[in-house]
Design a protein around this motif. Structure first.
Motif, PDB file in Angstrom:
ATOM      1  N   GLY A 122       0.798  -1.217   0.000  1.00 53.20           N
ATOM      2  CA  GLY A 122       0.000   0.000   0.000  1.00 53.20           C
ATOM      3  C   GLY A 122       0.825   1.258   0.000  1.00 53.20           C
ATOM      4  N   SER A 123       2.050   1.192  -0.541  1.00 52.84           N
ATOM      5  CA  SER A 123       2.886   2.394  -0.564  1.00 52.84           C
ATOM      6  C   SER A 123       2.380   3.430  -1.560  1.00 52.84           C
ATOM      7  CB  SER A 123       4.332   2.016  -0.907  1.00 52.84           C
ATOM      8  OG  SER A 123       4.390   1.352  -2.159  1.00 52.84           O
ATOM      9  N   VAL A 124       1.502   3.001  -2.495  1.00 48.05           N
ATOM     10  CA  VAL A 124       0.919   3.931  -3.460  1.00 48.05           C
ATOM     11  C   VAL A 124      -0.497   4.260  -2.992  1.00 48.05           C
ATOM     12  CG1 VAL A 124       0.228   4.288  -5.846  1.00 48.05           C
ATOM     13  CG2 VAL A 124       2.295   2.978  -5.338  1.00 48.05           C
ATOM     14  N   PRO A 125      -0.795   5.515  -2.644  1.00 50.52           N
ATOM     15  CA  PRO A 125      -2.142   5.865  -2.169  1.00 50.52           C
ATOM     16  C   PRO A 125      -3.200   5.574  -3.230  1.00 50.52           C
ATOM     17  CG  PRO A 125      -0.570   7.640  -1.745  1.00 50.52           C
ATOM     18  CD  PRO A 125       0.119   6.666  -2.649  1.00 50.52           C
ATOM     19  N   MET A 126      -4.384   5.188  -2.786  1.00 52.88           N
ATOM     20  CA  MET A 126      -5.498   4.929  -3.693  1.00 52.88           C
ATOM     21  C   MET A 126      -6.437   6.129  -3.652  1.00 52.88           C
ATOM     22  SD  MET A 126      -6.269   0.889  -2.966  1.00 52.88           S
ATOM     23  CE  MET A 126      -7.231   0.702  -4.477  1.00 52.88           C
ATOM     24  N   ASP A 127      -6.778   6.633  -4.822  1.00 51.39           N
ATOM     25  CA  ASP A 127      -7.659   7.796  -4.952  1.00 51.39           C
ATOM     26  C   ASP A 127      -9.097   7.308  -4.817  1.00 51.39           C
ATOM     27  OD1 ASP A 127      -8.967  10.105  -5.563  1.00 51.39           O
ATOM     28  OD2 ASP A 127      -7.942  10.467  -7.463  1.00 51.39           O
ATOM     29  N   THR A 128      -9.665   7.494  -3.634  1.00 47.00           N
ATOM     30  CA  THR A 128     -10.956   6.894  -3.306  1.00 47.00           C
ATOM     31  C   THR A 128     -11.896   7.924  -2.694  1.00 47.00           C
ATOM     32  OG1 THR A 128      -9.701   4.917  -2.694  1.00 47.00           O
ATOM     33  CG2 THR A 128     -12.034   4.922  -2.140  1.00 47.00           C
ATOM     34  N   ARG A 129     -13.182   7.777  -2.965  1.00 48.15           N
ATOM     35  CA  ARG A 129     -14.205   8.548  -2.266  1.00 48.15           C
ATOM     36  C   ARG A 129     -15.363   7.621  -1.956  1.00 48.15           C
ATOM     37  NH1 ARG A 129     -18.172  11.021  -6.138  1.00 48.15           N
ATOM     38  NH2 ARG A 129     -17.636  10.272  -8.231  1.00 48.15           N
ATOM     39  N   LEU A 130     -16.126   7.965  -0.918  1.00 46.76           N
ATOM     40  CA  LEU A 130     -17.294   7.190  -0.513  1.00 46.76           C
ATOM     41  C   LEU A 130     -18.545   8.000  -0.822  1.00 46.76           C
ATOM     42  CD1 LEU A 130     -15.863   5.859   2.830  1.00 46.76           C
ATOM     43  CD2 LEU A 130     -16.476   4.463   0.857  1.00 46.76           C
ATOM     44  N   ALA A 225     -30.230  -0.974  -5.453  1.00 45.09           N
ATOM     45  CA  ALA A 225     -30.735  -0.531  -4.155  1.00 45.09           C
ATOM     46  C   ALA A 225     -29.920   0.646  -3.624  1.00 45.09           C
ATOM     47  CB  ALA A 225     -30.685  -1.695  -3.164  1.00 45.09           C
ATOM     48  N   ALA A 226     -30.524   1.414  -2.759  1.00 46.78           N
ATOM     49  CA  ALA A 226     -29.813   2.517  -2.105  1.00 46.78           C
ATOM     50  C   ALA A 226     -28.694   1.967  -1.235  1.00 46.78           C
ATOM     51  CB  ALA A 226     -30.792   3.329  -1.258  1.00 46.78           C
ATOM     52  N   GLY A 227     -27.628   2.743  -1.104  1.00 47.33           N
ATOM     53  CA  GLY A 227     -26.533   2.305  -0.251  1.00 47.33           C
ATOM     54  C   GLY A 227     -25.243   3.048  -0.524  1.00 47.33           C
ATOM     55  N   MET A 228     -24.190   2.615   0.178  1.00 49.33           N
ATOM     56  CA  MET A 228     -22.878   3.235   0.054  1.00 49.33           C
ATOM     57  C   MET A 228     -22.086   2.601  -1.083  1.00 49.33           C
ATOM     58  SD  MET A 228     -22.572   5.677   2.299  1.00 49.33           S
ATOM     59  CE  MET A 228     -20.799   5.927   2.202  1.00 49.33           C
ATOM     60  N   TRP A 229     -21.238   3.444  -1.692  1.00 50.43           N
ATOM     61  CA  TRP A 229     -20.354   2.992  -2.767  1.00 50.43           C
ATOM     62  C   TRP A 229     -18.949   3.509  -2.493  1.00 50.43           C
ATOM     63  CZ3 TRP A 229     -22.163   0.206  -7.105  1.00 50.43           C
ATOM     64  CH2 TRP A 229     -23.556   0.048  -7.157  1.00 50.43           C
ATOM     65  N   ALA A 230     -17.971   2.637  -2.696  1.00 50.97           N
ATOM     66  CA  ALA A 230     -16.577   3.069  -2.715  1.00 50.97           C
ATOM     67  C   ALA A 230     -16.204   3.312  -4.173  1.00 50.97           C
ATOM     68  CB  ALA A 230     -15.670   2.013  -2.099  1.00 50.97           C
ATOM     69  N   VAL A 231     -15.694   4.500  -4.460  1.00 53.70           N
ATOM     70  CA  VAL A 231     -15.390   4.895  -5.835  1.00 53.70           C
ATOM     71  C   VAL A 231     -13.875   5.086  -5.954  1.00 53.70           C
ATOM     72  CG1 VAL A 231     -15.875   6.544  -7.675  1.00 53.70           C
ATOM     73  CG2 VAL A 231     -17.637   6.046  -5.938  1.00 53.70           C
ATOM     74  N   PHE A 232     -13.251   4.300  -6.826  1.00 48.01           N
ATOM     75  CA  PHE A 232     -11.802   4.319  -7.011  1.00 48.01           C
ATOM     76  C   PHE A 232     -11.474   4.923  -8.379  1.00 48.01           C
ATOM     77  CE2 PHE A 232     -13.057   0.811  -4.343  1.00 48.01           C
ATOM     78  CZ  PHE A 232     -12.195   0.893  -3.252  1.00 48.01           C
ATOM     79  N   ARG A 233     -10.670   5.972  -8.380  1.00 50.03           N
ATOM     80  CA  ARG A 233     -10.280   6.633  -9.624  1.00 50.03           C
ATOM     81  C   ARG A 233      -8.978   6.013 -10.140  1.00 50.03           C
ATOM     82  NH1 ARG A 233     -11.691  11.917 -11.532  1.00 50.03           N
ATOM     83  NH2 ARG A 233     -10.246  12.714 -13.103  1.00 50.03           N
ATOM     84  N   THR A 234      -8.944   5.642 -11.403  1.00 49.82           N
ATOM     85  CA  THR A 234      -7.769   5.028 -12.008  1.00 49.82           C
ATOM     86  C   THR A 234      -7.385   5.803 -13.264  1.00 49.82           C
ATOM     87  OG1 THR A 234      -8.871   3.510 -13.561  1.00 49.82           O
ATOM     88  CG2 THR A 234      -8.702   2.815 -11.265  1.00 49.82           C
ATOM     89  N   SER A 235      -6.089   5.772 -13.578  1.00 53.86           N
ATOM     90  CA  SER A 235      -5.613   6.452 -14.777  1.00 53.86           C
ATOM     91  C   SER A 235      -4.366   5.743 -15.288  1.00 53.86           C
ATOM     92  CB  SER A 235      -5.303   7.920 -14.477  1.00 53.86           C
ATOM     93  OG  SER A 235      -4.972   8.620 -15.663  1.00 53.86           O
ATOM     94  N   GLY A 236      -4.311   5.518 -16.601  1.00 49.10           N
ATOM     95  CA  GLY A 236      -3.138   4.874 -17.174  1.00 49.10           C
ATOM     96  C   GLY A 236      -3.516   3.928 -18.290  1.00 49.10           C
ATOM     97  N   PRO A 237      -2.629   2.969 -18.618  1.00 50.06           N
ATOM     98  CA  PRO A 237      -2.913   2.011 -19.701  1.00 50.06           C
ATOM     99  C   PRO A 237      -4.215   1.269 -19.432  1.00 50.06           C
ATOM    100  CG  PRO A 237      -0.628   1.849 -19.003  1.00 50.06           C
ATOM    101  CD  PRO A 237      -1.298   2.745 -18.008  1.00 50.06           C
ATOM    102  N   HIS A 238      -5.004   1.106 -20.476  1.00 52.80           N
ATOM    103  CA  HIS A 238      -6.322   0.474 -20.318  1.00 52.80           C
ATOM    104  C   HIS A 238      -6.351  -0.857 -21.060  1.00 52.80           C
ATOM    105  CE1 HIS A 238     -10.621   0.600 -19.411  1.00 52.80           C
ATOM    106  NE2 HIS A 238     -10.808   0.080 -20.611  1.00 52.80           N
TER     107      HIS A 238
END
Length: 291
Positions: A122-130, A225-238
């Motif tokens: 986990g040395s690379v931070p993950m760009d996340t929002r809830l 259904a209604a609820g929480m989502w973890a959203v992870f932003r990614t960028s780079g080779p696809h």
């Protein structure tokens, strides 16, 4: 989670001749069978069902080689109702039938007992929002495709390529700018909790609409259904960057945060991309709930 997975491995060892009570274990640990199976397959690199089969056949091979019982007796001892079913499972793991192995002493492919350990990553931070989302609908064109873990899924490519250009424009125009996730979406639904490669899932190419928005004629709809989502932003080779982040949610994010997966679709929203789709910026939406 590391402790829970090790307890799951112990449960498998204690009940190799029968199906382990994963739901009961998950309940006693304050988690869900769905989350436990998904985390196991992500971290072990194989579905729980495959691990159980390999361990059964590893232990059974010792009985076969020793030759102390007939093959039907060994089959029944290890949870199979016939020598034929046992032979198929044995050959699938070892590459040879039990009769051949008894005669020749091999070949044998041993599955060691797994043990999960915490390592410093986990040395690379993950760009996340809830995001807490009310109920909504996913509307578009759906099909059944096999799950592929690495690289581009050609079945999904074929599905999207078969849609005429006017359908892509129609979906873009249909999208609700006030409803996240926005834009054209790649939706995976009804996944096998074990994430078995080759198992079927429902793939939908479409958009998100409000809960009460009607689905136009000719389009499929999935209620969410209604609820929480973890959203992870990614960028780079696809799609490599997206797949790497997906794997990192299991190895890094979930073990470090008080959330677990809940049943529901996983969604990929493409925010920006190169003309040939060689690189892209995406958002991976995963349905979660507090642990």
């Amino acid at each position: 989670m590391i402790s829970a997975l090790n307890q799951l491995v112990d449960l498998v060892e204690e009940h190799l001749a029968e199906e382990p009570d994963v739901q009961g274990l998950a309940g006693s640990l304050g988690t869900t069978e769905y989350h436990l199976r998904r985390m196991f397959s992500s971290l072990a690199g194989m579905p729980l069902s495959e691990y159980v089969r390999r361990r059964r056949m590893t232990v059974a091979a010792a009985d076969v080689v020793r030759g102390e019982a007939d093959l039907l007796g060994i089959a029944v001892r290890h949870g199979y109702g016939s020598s034929e079913a046992f032979g198929r499972a044995f050959r699938a793991v070892h590459g040879a039938g039990p009769g051949d192995v008894r005669r020749d002493g091999g070949p044998l492919r041993t599955q060691p007992q797994l043990r999960f350990r915490l390592t410093v990553e986990g040395s690379v931070p993950m760009d996340t929002r809830l995001v807490n989302r009310p109920a909504f609908r996913l509307v578009g064109h759906a099909t059944r495709v096999p799950l592929i873990h690495q690289g581009v899924n050609p079945h999904i490519q074929e599905h999207i390529a078969a849609l005429p250009p006017e359908e892509h424009l129609r979906l873009k125009a249909l999208g609700d700018s006030d409803t996240e996730p926005r834009g054209l979406l790649q939706v995976s639904h009804d996944l096998d909790p074990d994430s078995t490669e080759g198992s079927e899932l429902t793939y939908l190419h479409g958009v998100a609409l409000g809960r009460d928005a009607p689905a136009p004629d000719g389009l499929d709809a999935i209620g969410v259904a209604a609820g929480m989502w973890a959203v992870f932003r990614t960028s780079g080779p696809h799609p490599q960057a997206l797949q790497t982040t997906w794997a990192a949610t299991a190895t890094d994010w979930f073990p470090s945060n008080p959330w677990r997966l809940r049943p529901g679709p996983s969604i990929v929203a493409t925010l920006d991309r190169a003309a040939d789709f060689s690189t892209a910026t995406c958002e991976l939406w995963l349905p979660v709930e507090p642990t």
